[in-house]
Design a protein around this motif. Structure first.
Motif, PDB file in Angstrom:
ATOM      1  N   ALA A 100       0.823  -1.191   0.000  1.00 55.42           N
ATOM      2  CA  ALA A 100      -0.059   0.094  -0.112  1.00 55.42           C
ATOM      3  C   ALA A 100       0.951   1.151   0.262  1.00 55.42           C
ATOM      4  O   ALA A 100       0.522   2.205  -0.586  1.00 55.42           O
ATOM      5  CB  ALA A 100      -0.851   0.086   1.122  1.00 55.42           C
ATOM      6  N   GLN A 101       2.006   1.255   0.503  1.00 53.69           N
ATOM      7  CA  GLN A 101       2.843   2.248   0.435  1.00 53.69           C
ATOM      8  C   GLN A 101       4.102   2.508  -0.673  1.00 53.69           C
ATOM      9  O   GLN A 101       4.814   3.274  -0.724  1.00 53.69           O
ATOM     10  CB  GLN A 101       3.753   2.038   1.796  1.00 53.69           C
ATOM     11  CG  GLN A 101       2.968   2.258   3.033  1.00 53.69           C
ATOM     12  CD  GLN A 101       3.914   2.146   4.454  1.00 53.69           C
ATOM     13  OE1 GLN A 101       5.013   1.437   4.450  1.00 53.69           O
ATOM     14  NE2 GLN A 101       3.451   2.818   5.486  1.00 53.69           N
ATOM     15  N   GLY A 102       3.698   1.560  -1.467  1.00 53.55           N
ATOM     16  CA  GLY A 102       4.359   1.426  -2.745  1.00 53.55           C
ATOM     17  C   GLY A 102       5.789   0.563  -2.809  1.00 53.55           C
ATOM     18  O   GLY A 102       6.670   0.762  -3.764  1.00 53.55           O
ATOM     19  N   VAL A 103       6.088  -0.069  -1.722  1.00 51.33           N
ATOM     20  CA  VAL A 103       7.251  -0.797  -1.606  1.00 51.33           C
ATOM     21  C   VAL A 103       6.907  -2.254  -2.526  1.00 51.33           C
ATOM     22  O   VAL A 103       6.071  -2.771  -2.283  1.00 51.33           O
ATOM     23  CB  VAL A 103       7.686  -1.270  -0.110  1.00 51.33           C
ATOM     24  CG1 VAL A 103       8.715  -2.151   0.033  1.00 51.33           C
ATOM     25  CG2 VAL A 103       7.469  -0.017   0.834  1.00 51.33           C
ATOM     26  N   ARG A 104       8.168  -2.431  -3.021  1.00 53.36           N
ATOM     27  CA  ARG A 104       8.043  -3.635  -4.178  1.00 53.36           C
ATOM     28  C   ARG A 104       9.458  -4.373  -3.857  1.00 53.36           C
ATOM     29  O   ARG A 104       9.480  -5.401  -4.388  1.00 53.36           O
ATOM     30  CB  ARG A 104       7.980  -3.348  -5.557  1.00 53.36           C
ATOM     31  CG  ARG A 104       6.670  -2.393  -5.964  1.00 53.36           C
ATOM     32  CD  ARG A 104       5.507  -3.340  -5.741  1.00 53.36           C
ATOM     33  NE  ARG A 104       4.234  -2.461  -6.040  1.00 53.36           N
ATOM     34  CZ  ARG A 104       3.497  -2.067  -5.347  1.00 53.36           C
ATOM     35  NH1 ARG A 104       3.794  -1.926  -3.903  1.00 53.36           N
ATOM     36  NH2 ARG A 104       2.241  -1.563  -5.614  1.00 53.36           N
ATOM     37  N   ASP A 105      10.374  -3.867  -3.041  1.00 57.64           N
ATOM     38  CA  ASP A 105      11.632  -4.775  -3.046  1.00 57.64           C
ATOM     39  C   ASP A 105      11.263  -5.993  -1.820  1.00 57.64           C
ATOM     40  O   ASP A 105      10.922  -5.851  -0.947  1.00 57.64           O
ATOM     41  CB  ASP A 105      12.447  -4.061  -2.249  1.00 57.64           C
ATOM     42  CG  ASP A 105      13.877  -4.533  -1.785  1.00 57.64           C
ATOM     43  OD1 ASP A 105      14.341  -5.463  -2.705  1.00 57.64           O
ATOM     44  OD2 ASP A 105      14.466  -4.361  -0.824  1.00 57.64           O
ATOM     45  N   PRO A 106      11.193  -7.216  -2.521  1.00 55.21           N
ATOM     46  CA  PRO A 106      11.248  -8.315  -2.028  1.00 55.21           C
ATOM     47  C   PRO A 106      11.878  -8.448  -0.615  1.00 55.21           C
ATOM     48  O   PRO A 106      11.194  -8.949   0.456  1.00 55.21           O
ATOM     49  CB  PRO A 106      11.330  -9.581  -2.989  1.00 55.21           C
ATOM     50  CG  PRO A 106      11.524  -8.895  -4.193  1.00 55.21           C
ATOM     51  CD  PRO A 106      11.801  -7.417  -3.932  1.00 55.21           C
ATOM     52  N   ALA A 107      12.932  -8.196  -0.454  1.00 53.40           N
ATOM     53  CA  ALA A 107      13.814  -8.317   0.657  1.00 53.40           C
ATOM     54  C   ALA A 107      13.197  -7.497   1.823  1.00 53.40           C
ATOM     55  O   ALA A 107      13.314  -7.799   2.952  1.00 53.40           O
ATOM     56  CB  ALA A 107      15.434  -8.004   0.390  1.00 53.40           C
ATOM     57  N   GLU A 108      13.098  -6.152   1.438  1.00 49.66           N
ATOM     58  CA  GLU A 108      12.239  -5.356   2.350  1.00 49.66           C
ATOM     59  C   GLU A 108      11.071  -5.713   2.934  1.00 49.66           C
ATOM     60  O   GLU A 108      10.738  -5.806   4.045  1.00 49.66           O
ATOM     61  CB  GLU A 108      12.197  -3.867   1.860  1.00 49.66           C
ATOM     62  CG  GLU A 108      11.473  -2.890   2.794  1.00 49.66           C
ATOM     63  CD  GLU A 108      12.123  -2.690   4.065  1.00 49.66           C
ATOM     64  OE1 GLU A 108      11.494  -2.448   5.016  1.00 49.66           O
ATOM     65  OE2 GLU A 108      13.258  -2.987   4.154  1.00 49.66           O
ATOM     66  N   ILE A 109      10.171  -6.394   2.092  1.00 49.63           N
ATOM     67  CA  ILE A 109       8.825  -6.821   2.396  1.00 49.63           C
ATOM     68  C   ILE A 109       9.160  -7.961   3.498  1.00 49.63           C
ATOM     69  O   ILE A 109       8.367  -8.224   4.331  1.00 49.63           O
ATOM     70  CB  ILE A 109       8.072  -7.275   1.142  1.00 49.63           C
ATOM     71  CG1 ILE A 109       7.671  -5.990   0.132  1.00 49.63           C
ATOM     72  CG2 ILE A 109       6.771  -8.177   1.458  1.00 49.63           C
ATOM     73  CD1 ILE A 109       6.927  -6.201  -0.919  1.00 49.63           C
ATOM     74  N   LEU A 110      10.078  -8.834   3.003  1.00 50.27           N
ATOM     75  CA  LEU A 110      10.330 -10.020   3.919  1.00 50.27           C
ATOM     76  C   LEU A 110      10.645  -9.542   5.171  1.00 50.27           C
ATOM     77  O   LEU A 110      10.309 -10.437   6.091  1.00 50.27           O
ATOM     78  CB  LEU A 110      11.403 -10.851   3.003  1.00 50.27           C
ATOM     79  CG  LEU A 110      12.037 -11.980   3.984  1.00 50.27           C
ATOM     80  CD1 LEU A 110      10.693 -13.141   4.301  1.00 50.27           C
ATOM     81  CD2 LEU A 110      13.197 -12.749   3.078  1.00 50.27           C
ATOM     82  N   ARG A 111      11.901  -8.796   5.285  1.00 43.83           N
ATOM     83  CA  ARG A 111      12.058  -8.057   6.593  1.00 43.83           C
ATOM     84  C   ARG A 111      10.898  -7.572   7.714  1.00 43.83           C
ATOM     85  O   ARG A 111      10.843  -8.183   8.780  1.00 43.83           O
ATOM     86  CB  ARG A 111      13.051  -7.002   6.322  1.00 43.83           C
ATOM     87  CG  ARG A 111      13.735  -6.636   7.694  1.00 43.83           C
ATOM     88  CD  ARG A 111      14.209  -5.128   7.371  1.00 43.83           C
ATOM     89  NE  ARG A 111      15.390  -5.443   6.283  1.00 43.83           N
ATOM     90  CZ  ARG A 111      16.532  -5.890   6.429  1.00 43.83           C
ATOM     91  NH1 ARG A 111      16.953  -6.123   7.560  1.00 43.83           N
ATOM     92  NH2 ARG A 111      17.362  -5.840   5.106  1.00 43.83           N
ATOM     93  N   ARG A 112       9.956  -6.882   6.921  1.00 43.09           N
ATOM     94  CA  ARG A 112       8.880  -6.534   7.558  1.00 43.09           C
ATOM     95  C   ARG A 112       8.076  -7.697   8.191  1.00 43.09           C
ATOM     96  O   ARG A 112       7.437  -7.842   9.291  1.00 43.09           O
ATOM     97  CB  ARG A 112       8.065  -5.337   6.838  1.00 43.09           C
ATOM     98  CG  ARG A 112       8.796  -4.256   6.647  1.00 43.09           C
ATOM     99  CD  ARG A 112       7.896  -3.252   6.011  1.00 43.09           C
ATOM    100  NE  ARG A 112       8.633  -2.069   5.234  1.00 43.09           N
ATOM    101  CZ  ARG A 112       7.952  -1.069   5.055  1.00 43.09           C
ATOM    102  NH1 ARG A 112       6.654  -0.743   4.815  1.00 43.09           N
ATOM    103  NH2 ARG A 112       8.736  -0.061   4.442  1.00 43.09           N
ATOM    104  N   ALA A 113       7.548  -8.633   7.317  1.00 49.42           N
ATOM    105  CA  ALA A 113       6.843  -9.830   7.173  1.00 49.42           C
ATOM    106  C   ALA A 113       7.360 -10.509   8.270  1.00 49.42           C
ATOM    107  O   ALA A 113       6.607 -11.059   9.238  1.00 49.42           O
ATOM    108  CB  ALA A 113       6.511 -10.521   5.938  1.00 49.42           C
TER     109      ALA A 113
END
Length: 336
Positions: free
Chosen positions: A288-301
């Motif tokens: 929703a914030q426009g983040v598409r980097d898989p590593a960053e999404i993985l870190r948060r998740a």
């Protein structure tokens, strides 16, 4: 039962800036009244004296919305409810202040019971099957989703479809949800199992989030990376795979030569019931914030998922999620 609608947001939502912030819209086609008991130790065949349970309006999409709402992100939870359990569901959800739209249906909402054994840290879950909805009720649910995607005051930043489907549900429910989101220019996350995850992949879901058991069962492959890449080949844009204490993995169609893993140095003890939903919530907020980097999404998740284990019930995470994120071991690996 009359329609239950609560589209109020959290603190500060009256400002124009808050109204423009993209929100997480979740759809839970098979919600449940979740009852969680904390048991000192479960002895098979014995009677147990327990404290009063934690009772909440639940279902995977509701848990996703609760976590994002807890952290101050705008959300809208959509679900069908009915019967005595549905009234209990609606009352609790209204008290929670989570923005929601409930579609009244004739069938009674199901119940789910979780028994958390404090002695060995294991959680046993008993899920009722969902009752069928009518064709007209399915259409009303779809109409609510369409309305949420066209709301200019509260724009949708991501659409999340989560959980199992009740008996007699349309076979194309999740692919149709993906199409609705994409037609509105909104990314779509699907968290389900069985044939539904394959159908969502073929429809081009932006992110799928199976656990390792669901992925193996759906793909018929024991090797998790191979199974995840098969979902990518079917059409999914990104896949997050949760593997319990082993952490999580991320795969992306944009990076076919590599994938990422994330885990804590040591596993956490607690109730893992809502860990996967917390991971989806983190991914949803990121998209929703426009983040598409898989590593960053993985870190948060991974950090949100771990923080959920520390809480007594699904739908909330510990304030330690930032601390846990700093402890993560994030590794980039080459695909074979």
């Amino acid at each position: 039962m009359s329609a239950s609608v609560n589209i109020k947001g959290g603190a500060g939502d009256s400002s124009a800036a808050a109204k423009r912030e993209p929100r997480v819209v979740t759809v839970t086609p098979n919600p449940a009244v979740d009852t969680t008991y904390q048991v000192a130790a479960i002895v098979r065949g014995a009677s147990h004296r327990v404290p009063g349970p934690l009772v909440r309006a639940g279902g995977k999409g509701l848990n996703v919305a609760r976590v994002a709402h807890q952290l101050g992100f705008p959300v809208l939870a959509i679900a069908p409810v009915g019967g005595i359990a549905g009234a209990e569901f609606s009352e609790e959800l209204s008290a929670s202040t989570v923005p929601h739209q409930l579609i009244p249906v004739a069938a009674s909402t199901r119940r789910s019971i979780a028994l958390v054994d404090a002695n060995d840290g294991e959680t046993s879950i008993f899920n009722e099957a969902g009752n069928p909805l009518t064709v007209d009720e399915w259409q009303k649910l779809a109409a609510a989703v369409v309305d949420s995607l066209s709301d200019e005051i509260h724009p949708a930043g991501v659409l999340v479809g989560s959980g199992s489907l009740p008996s007699g549900a349309p076979a194309d429910f999740y692919p149709a949800l993906v199409a609705l989101g994409h037609n509105a220019g909104v990314p779509v996350i699907v968290d389900t199992s069985g044939p539904g995850i394959l159908a969502a992949a073929r429809a081009g879901a932006d992110l799928l989030k199976p656990n390792h058991h669901e992925l193996i069962e759906a793909m018929g492959l024991e090797d998790l990376p191979s199974a995840a890449w098969e979902l990518i080949k079917l059409g999914a844009r990104m896949v997050l795979v949760s593997a319990g204490a082993e952490g999580m993995m991320a795969f992306s169609a944009e990076h076919p030569g590599k994938y990422w893993t994330a885990r804590l140095p040591e596993p956490l003890s607690g109730n893992p019931t809502g860990a996967g939903d917390a991971a989806v919530s983190a991914a949803a907020v990121a998209l929703a914030q426009g983040v598409r980097d898989p590593a960053e999404i993985l870190r948060r998740a991974t950090s949100w998922s771990a923080a959920a284990v520390l809480m007594p019930g699904a739908g909330e995470i510990s304030a330690r999620f930032r601390e846990l994120e700093k402890l993560l071991i994030l590794t980039e690996k080459e695909s074979q």
